[in-house]
Write an enzyme that holds these catalytic residues in place. Sequence first.
Site, PDB file in Angstrom:
ATOM      1  N   GLY A   1       7.450   1.106   4.857  1.00 44.40           N
ATOM      2  CA  GLY A   1       6.487   2.210   4.957  1.00 44.40           C
ATOM      3  C   GLY A   1       5.637   1.812   3.962  1.00 44.40           C
ATOM      4  O   GLY A   1       4.739   2.410   3.520  1.00 44.40           O
TER       5      GLY A   1
ATOM      6  N   ASP B   1      -2.143  -1.896   9.894  1.00 44.77           N
ATOM      7  CA  ASP B   1      -2.092  -1.886   8.309  1.00 44.77           C
ATOM      8  C   ASP B   1      -2.856  -3.030   7.698  1.00 44.77           C
ATOM      9  O   ASP B   1      -3.080  -3.617   7.069  1.00 44.77           O
ATOM     10  CB  ASP B   1      -1.155  -1.741   7.755  1.00 44.77           C
TER      11      ASP B   1
ATOM     12  N   GLY C   1       5.137  -6.517   5.932  1.00 46.13           N
ATOM     13  CA  GLY C   1       5.045  -7.714   6.731  1.00 46.13           C
ATOM     14  C   GLY C   1       3.046  -7.850   6.985  1.00 46.13           C
ATOM     15  O   GLY C   1       2.841  -8.549   7.013  1.00 46.13           O
ATOM     16  N   SER C   2       2.595  -6.700   7.012  1.00 46.04           N
ATOM     17  CA  SER C   2       1.177  -6.708   6.776  1.00 46.04           C
ATOM     18  C   SER C   2       0.111  -7.420   5.840  1.00 46.04           C
ATOM     19  O   SER C   2      -0.306  -8.357   6.592  1.00 46.04           O
ATOM     20  CB  SER C   2       0.978  -5.372   7.267  1.00 46.04           C
ATOM     21  N   ALA C   3       0.987  -7.610   4.421  1.00 45.42           N
ATOM     22  CA  ALA C   3      -0.168  -7.763   3.595  1.00 45.42           C
ATOM     23  C   ALA C   3       0.666  -9.549   3.168  1.00 45.42           C
ATOM     24  O   ALA C   3      -0.234 -10.290   3.829  1.00 45.42           O
ATOM     25  CB  ALA C   3       1.062  -7.507   2.259  1.00 45.42           C
TER      26      ALA C   3
ATOM     27  N   ALA D   1       3.266  -1.501   4.127  1.00 47.49           N
ATOM     28  CA  ALA D   1       3.014  -2.598   4.816  1.00 47.49           C
ATOM     29  C   ALA D   1       3.328  -4.542   3.962  1.00 47.49           C
ATOM     30  O   ALA D   1       2.124  -4.947   4.318  1.00 47.49           O
ATOM     31  CB  ALA D   1       1.743  -2.246   4.653  1.00 47.49           C
TER      32      ALA D   1
ATOM     33  N   LYS E   1       0.896  -0.986   0.058  1.00 47.20           N
ATOM     34  CA  LYS E   1      -0.028   0.150   0.048  1.00 47.20           C
ATOM     35  C   LYS E   1       0.667   1.239  -0.092  1.00 47.20           C
ATOM     36  O   LYS E   1       2.188   1.263   0.560  1.00 47.20           O
ATOM     37  CB  LYS E   1      -1.122   0.318   0.992  1.00 47.20           C
TER      38      LYS E   1
HETATM   39  O1  C5P Z   1       0.023  -1.894  14.690  1.00 48.68           O
HETATM   40  P1  C5P Z   1       1.605  -1.555  14.322  1.00 48.68           P
HETATM   41  O2  C5P Z   1       2.035  -2.945  14.917  1.00 48.68           O
HETATM   42  O3  C5P Z   1       2.087  -1.903  13.005  1.00 48.68           O
HETATM   43  O4  C5P Z   1       2.383  -1.024  14.521  1.00 48.68           O
HETATM   44  C1  C5P Z   1       3.293  -0.032  14.696  1.00 48.68           C
HETATM   45  C2  C5P Z   1       3.953   1.046  15.972  1.00 48.68           C
HETATM   46  O5  C5P Z   1       3.675   1.844  15.119  1.00 48.68           O
HETATM   47  C3  C5P Z   1       3.259   1.207  16.976  1.00 48.68           C
HETATM   48  O6  C5P Z   1       4.100   0.114  17.866  1.00 48.68           O
HETATM   49  C4  C5P Z   1       3.392   2.056  17.034  1.00 48.68           C
HETATM   50  O7  C5P Z   1       4.257   2.380  18.032  1.00 48.68           O
HETATM   51  C5  C5P Z   1       2.961   3.023  15.044  1.00 48.68           C
HETATM   52  N1  C5P Z   1       2.101   3.556  15.357  1.00 48.68           N
HETATM   53  C6  C5P Z   1       1.307   4.295  16.136  1.00 48.68           C
HETATM   54  N2  C5P Z   1      -0.514   4.912  15.899  1.00 48.68           N
HETATM   55  C7  C5P Z   1      -0.752   3.979  14.189  1.00 48.68           C
HETATM   56  C8  C5P Z   1       0.195   2.747  14.378  1.00 48.68           C
HETATM   57  C9  C5P Z   1       1.617   2.491  14.542  1.00 48.68           C
HETATM   58  O8  C5P Z   1       1.838   4.709  16.939  1.00 48.68           O
HETATM   59  N3  C5P Z   1      -1.698   4.843  14.742  1.00 48.68           N
END
Ligand code: C5P
Length: 321
Positions: free
Chosen positions: A109, A147, A113-115, A111, A19
């Site tokens: 940036g 994500d 890993g999310s994919a 995503a 993304k």
């Molecule tokens: O949700 P995810 O594990 O992908 O997020 C990774 C890191 O990005 C979180 O630990 C946080 O530090 C930061 N994050 C955030 N606010 C969001 C999404 C991610 O601070 N809305």
Amino acid sequence: MTSANRPAQAAVTVRAPAKVNLQLAVGPPRADGYHPLVTVFHAVSLFDEVTVLPAEKTALSVSGEDAAAVPLDRSNLAWKAAAALARAAGLRGFRVQIRITKRIPVAAGLAGGSADAAATLLACNELWQTGLSQRDLIELAAGLGSDVPFGLLGGTAVGRGRGEQLTPALATGSYHWALAFGHRGLSTAQVYATCDRLRAARAAAGDRPGPGEPELSNPLMAALRSGDPAQVGPLLSNDLQPAALSLEPGLRRTLTAGRENGALGAIVSGSGPTCAFLASDAARARDLAVALTSAGVCRAVARASGPVPGATVVRDRQPSR
Ligand code: C5P
């Protein structure tokens, strides 16, 4: 099917897209440390592929782009996705072989890993025939990462909350991109923390008040409805960009090179360091990719178009005997 461990024969392959964020508006951190977002996700035609097979023992293997940077144990988000699905479906002692073919760079940036997690949820859901709906999978996905739900949904969508609350966006047309990959990855958590620090320093210097609640850009949404990349390009925005640029100052040169070579819009994707350049058509995206490569302002360049669907089963077959 009642058990993840029956001697099933099928292998299921799912591909899931990278993304870019067309808008990423970030509010002040919440009590749980996450930041409230309003973002416009856009899935592009750069895909990772995940194949799942029944196995004696759960194992994960990775090939392709940045494979060495990907953990192979239960800390991998794809493994967590399989475990979360097994739990939700009431399957005890799941065992599965997960094979990931990466084309999306790691910590970029985009995503990636999310994919992989989204692809694993869908693939295991098919393999185990759990009967969970897409809505169930999206709920599980939200527990895995901000994500991951979008990796299942794809297209163009507005994300709120941490990014996990999705509404499909009314967007027409297709958009052609050149993606410039950085020399090293950036940690998402570190980029958010840097964003907070830069904002606090600016507020202390009396430069600017702290951020308010993030808001959706209505001009961007109108431009997306028009389907005209020339209208969309100048409206791309990313509140994390100053933080990514302060951690990786060389990205300024990358963005400048894209703008000077005809990009309609130039932006750091999500938490970076990938820079995404919008072109007016596929031929211009190719020209832009060539220009960025010869300017030597990035590690590698890929072309992609969007929007594309979220995680999709591409093969569901009985292996040959
Ligand atoms: O949700 P995810 O594990 O992908 O997020 C990774 C890191 O990005 C979180 O630990 C946080 O530090 C930061 N994050 C955030 N606010 C969001 C999404 C991610 O601070 N809305």
